[in-house]
Design a protein around this motif. Structure first.
Motif, PDB file in Angstrom:
ATOM      1  N   LEU A 171       2.653   2.771  -0.635  1.00 26.11           N
ATOM      2  CA  LEU A 171       1.089   2.601  -0.176  1.00 26.11           C
ATOM      3  C   LEU A 171       0.250   3.381  -1.248  1.00 26.11           C
ATOM      4  O   LEU A 171       0.562   4.300  -1.640  1.00 26.11           O
ATOM      5  CB  LEU A 171       0.999   3.344   1.001  1.00 26.11           C
ATOM      6  CG  LEU A 171       1.774   2.907   2.271  1.00 26.11           C
ATOM      7  CD1 LEU A 171       1.530   3.307   3.712  1.00 26.11           C
ATOM      8  CD2 LEU A 171       1.673   1.284   2.417  1.00 26.11           C
ATOM      9  N   GLY A 172      -0.821   2.550  -1.459  1.00 25.04           N
ATOM     10  CA  GLY A 172      -1.701   2.973  -2.503  1.00 25.04           C
ATOM     11  C   GLY A 172      -1.669   2.359  -3.888  1.00 25.04           C
ATOM     12  O   GLY A 172      -2.536   2.256  -4.525  1.00 25.04           O
ATOM     13  N   ALA A 173      -0.560   1.391  -4.020  1.00 26.20           N
ATOM     14  CA  ALA A 173      -0.434   0.652  -5.273  1.00 26.20           C
ATOM     15  C   ALA A 173      -1.191  -0.493  -5.016  1.00 26.20           C
ATOM     16  O   ALA A 173      -1.717  -0.994  -4.018  1.00 26.20           O
ATOM     17  CB  ALA A 173       0.993   0.054  -5.362  1.00 26.20           C
ATOM     18  N   ALA A 174      -1.892  -0.985  -6.248  1.00 24.33           N
ATOM     19  CA  ALA A 174      -2.815  -2.019  -6.289  1.00 24.33           C
ATOM     20  C   ALA A 174      -2.491  -3.447  -5.645  1.00 24.33           C
ATOM     21  O   ALA A 174      -3.363  -4.232  -5.181  1.00 24.33           O
ATOM     22  CB  ALA A 174      -3.367  -2.285  -7.777  1.00 24.33           C
ATOM     23  N   LYS A 175      -1.072  -3.516  -5.591  1.00 23.63           N
ATOM     24  CA  LYS A 175      -0.506  -4.616  -5.128  1.00 23.63           C
ATOM     25  C   LYS A 175       0.986  -4.360  -4.302  1.00 23.63           C
ATOM     26  O   LYS A 175       1.249  -3.302  -4.533  1.00 23.63           O
ATOM     27  CB  LYS A 175      -0.349  -5.869  -6.262  1.00 23.63           C
ATOM     28  CG  LYS A 175      -1.360  -6.268  -6.698  1.00 23.63           C
ATOM     29  CD  LYS A 175      -0.967  -7.411  -7.957  1.00 23.63           C
ATOM     30  CE  LYS A 175      -2.443  -8.009  -8.525  1.00 23.63           C
ATOM     31  NZ  LYS A 175      -2.041  -9.181  -9.556  1.00 23.63           N
ATOM     32  N   PRO A 176       1.190  -5.016  -3.530  1.00 25.42           N
ATOM     33  CA  PRO A 176       2.260  -4.665  -2.476  1.00 25.42           C
ATOM     34  C   PRO A 176       3.655  -4.380  -3.284  1.00 25.42           C
ATOM     35  O   PRO A 176       4.254  -5.325  -4.180  1.00 25.42           O
ATOM     36  CB  PRO A 176       2.401  -5.815  -1.687  1.00 25.42           C
ATOM     37  CG  PRO A 176       1.317  -6.383  -1.570  1.00 25.42           C
ATOM     38  CD  PRO A 176       0.543  -6.491  -3.007  1.00 25.42           C
ATOM     39  N   VAL A 177       4.425  -3.295  -3.413  1.00 23.82           N
ATOM     40  CA  VAL A 177       5.267  -2.935  -3.670  1.00 23.82           C
ATOM     41  C   VAL A 177       6.348  -2.446  -2.872  1.00 23.82           C
ATOM     42  O   VAL A 177       5.981  -1.341  -2.145  1.00 23.82           O
ATOM     43  CB  VAL A 177       5.216  -1.936  -4.948  1.00 23.82           C
ATOM     44  CG1 VAL A 177       6.630  -1.679  -5.692  1.00 23.82           C
ATOM     45  CG2 VAL A 177       4.496  -2.483  -6.223  1.00 23.82           C
ATOM     46  N   ILE A 178       7.303  -3.081  -2.716  1.00 19.58           N
ATOM     47  CA  ILE A 178       8.322  -2.702  -1.551  1.00 19.58           C
ATOM     48  C   ILE A 178       9.691  -2.005  -2.071  1.00 19.58           C
ATOM     49  O   ILE A 178      10.313  -2.680  -2.703  1.00 19.58           O
ATOM     50  CB  ILE A 178       8.671  -3.763  -0.494  1.00 19.58           C
ATOM     51  CG1 ILE A 178       7.390  -4.395   0.159  1.00 19.58           C
ATOM     52  CG2 ILE A 178       9.487  -3.287   0.473  1.00 19.58           C
ATOM     53  CD1 ILE A 178       6.621  -3.532   1.011  1.00 19.58           C
ATOM     54  N   LYS A 179      10.220  -0.875  -1.558  1.00 20.23           N
ATOM     55  CA  LYS A 179      11.428  -0.318  -2.153  1.00 20.23           C
ATOM     56  C   LYS A 179      12.308  -0.616  -0.861  1.00 20.23           C
ATOM     57  O   LYS A 179      12.267  -0.050   0.146  1.00 20.23           O
ATOM     58  CB  LYS A 179      11.251   1.225  -2.475  1.00 20.23           C
ATOM     59  CG  LYS A 179      12.352   1.946  -2.486  1.00 20.23           C
ATOM     60  CD  LYS A 179      13.246   1.693  -3.825  1.00 20.23           C
ATOM     61  CE  LYS A 179      14.441   2.577  -4.026  1.00 20.23           C
ATOM     62  NZ  LYS A 179      15.602   2.041  -3.190  1.00 20.23           N
ATOM     63  N   ALA A 180      13.256  -1.280  -1.018  1.00 18.82           N
ATOM     64  CA  ALA A 180      14.608  -1.622  -0.214  1.00 18.82           C
ATOM     65  C   ALA A 180      15.531  -0.339  -0.125  1.00 18.82           C
ATOM     66  O   ALA A 180      15.688   0.176  -1.488  1.00 18.82           O
ATOM     67  CB  ALA A 180      15.049  -2.888  -0.394  1.00 18.82           C
ATOM     68  N   HIS A 181      16.099   0.114   0.646  1.00 18.85           N
ATOM     69  CA  HIS A 181      17.217   1.063   0.549  1.00 18.85           C
ATOM     70  C   HIS A 181      18.215   0.738  -0.486  1.00 18.85           C
ATOM     71  O   HIS A 181      18.607  -0.311  -0.716  1.00 18.85           O
ATOM     72  CB  HIS A 181      17.879   1.299   1.775  1.00 18.85           C
ATOM     73  CG  HIS A 181      18.576   2.566   2.033  1.00 18.85           C
ATOM     74  ND1 HIS A 181      19.509   3.234   1.143  1.00 18.85           N
ATOM     75  CD2 HIS A 181      18.320   3.796   2.681  1.00 18.85           C
ATOM     76  CE1 HIS A 181      19.974   4.187   1.447  1.00 18.85           C
ATOM     77  NE2 HIS A 181      19.112   4.666   2.288  1.00 18.85           N
ATOM     78  N   GLY A 182      18.648   1.704  -1.308  1.00 24.15           N
ATOM     79  CA  GLY A 182      19.576   1.316  -2.505  1.00 24.15           C
ATOM     80  C   GLY A 182      20.977   1.027  -1.970  1.00 24.15           C
ATOM     81  O   GLY A 182      21.537  -0.098  -2.608  1.00 24.15           O
TER      82      GLY A 182
END
Length: 339
Positions: free
Chosen positions: A286-297
């Motif tokens: 949250l706060g990135a200029a565009k959506p960046v999603i981190k899936a679990h490793g």
């Protein structure tokens, strides 16, 4: 809508990534851009009977490993699946980016390449944690170990917007982690953060929350610094795993218990399903200029599919734009009060 997917990120890549991607294309009708080693991707898909329909592949010869130093890997491995994907996101080739790769590298890359929205210095990693009732959003849970009070206020606003726009929660309840419910509790920084959150008109702040009450799901957004959040997250995961193991051990301890286990089998499966983090999908920066999603490793196909669903929902609801406008309103109100 085009979503960029790091095909080489995660413990189970590329197979689990491809399986999740194929399911997402079929279920959500999204177009995917896979970044990674094209030869490896195509061979894996062919060997396991995974359709690549609806997917474009961008060949990236390098891969950022979990053991790589985050900042150094972003600078040196410019042709890696993670860096290329983030660069494509910044340039507008896709609407969101999903990766199960290195959290540190993804955080650095999101900050340096994608950049942040106005009013946010560094993105916060936010994780939806399942509970017996409703899930709550924990942020920051590891990206920013040290924070200042205004950062925690921004986390509260961003978390509230996310729970409303993505998770569908009306007027989310926001709480600040502390060692007591009183306003005077905690370090000076946390006391200052409490006052900022309390007077913020853009959120429904309900005060401090003690760690023992966090797993109860009494609030929708739990705000803290990255060090505290990471401890809460890992302790919760460990406790859940330990308790489920203890229950299983008791149920198999005698013939009487085994018979009882058969009678409550459906309830146990339901409990296990409720605690399944794969259903949530991933953690947005949250706060990135565009959506960046981190899936679990360790994500399997279901986790990747749901991370893609999250990305799609973020784009459809203009999550980043909504957050930026909310933070701009905070800044404007602060300047007005100063005058």
């Amino acid at each position: 809508m085009k979503i960029i997917l790091d095909a080489m990120g995660g413990d189970n890549a590329p197979l689990a990534v491809l399986q999740g991607a194929a399911a997402a294309v079929k279920e959500y009708g999204v177009d995917l851009i896979l970044t990674g080693q094209e030869k490896v991707i195509r061979e894996c898909a062919e060997k396991n009977g995974v359709s690549l329909q609806g997917m474009e592949i961008v060949d990236c010869p390098e891969v950022i490993e979990m053991c790589d130093e985050p900042a150094m890997s972003i600078r040196r491995k410019k042709n890696s699946s993670l860096v290329v994907g983030l660069r494509m996101l910044k340039e507008g080739a896709g609407d969101a980016f999903v990766s199960a790769g290195s959290t540190g590298a993804l955080h650095v890359g999101a900050s340096l390449l994608v950049r942040t929205i106005k009013g946010v210095k560094r993105p916060a990693l936010a994780t939806c944690v399942p509970t017996a009732g409703k899930p709550y959003l924990l942020l920051d849970c590891g990206a920013n170990v040290e924070c200042r009070a205004p950062m925690l206020e921004a986390f509260g606003v961003m978390g509230s917007v996310y729970m409303n726009k993505v998770m569908g929660v009306e007027s989310p309840a926001v709480a600040l982690v502390n060692n007591g419910a009183e306003e005077s509790k905690g370090t000076p920084m946390y006391q200052e953060a409490h006052q900022l959150l309390k007077t913020n008109p853009n959120i429904r702040f309900v005060g401090n929350i003690e760690p023992r009450d966090v797993p109860g799901g009494k609030v929708d957004v739990v705000v803290c610094d990255g060090f505290t959040g990471n401890v809460i997250l890992k302790l919760s995961e460990g406790m859940a795993k330990s308790l489920l193991g203890m229950v299983k051990q008791v149920l198999y301890s005698s013939l009487k218990c085994k018979i009882g286990a058969l009678l409550i089998k459906d309830g146990l499966y339901s409990l296990k399903d409720t605690m399944n983090s794969e259903k949530i999908g991933g953690a947005p920066f949250l706060g990135a200029a565009k959506p960046v999603i981190k899936a679990h490793g360790s994500s399997k196909a279901m986790g990747i599919q749901n991370a893609i669903r999250q990305a799609k929902t973020c784009v459809e609801n203009d999550l980043c734009g909504t957050m930026e406008r909310a933070l701009e309103q905070i800044t404007a109100e602060s300047e007005t009060e100063a005058e």
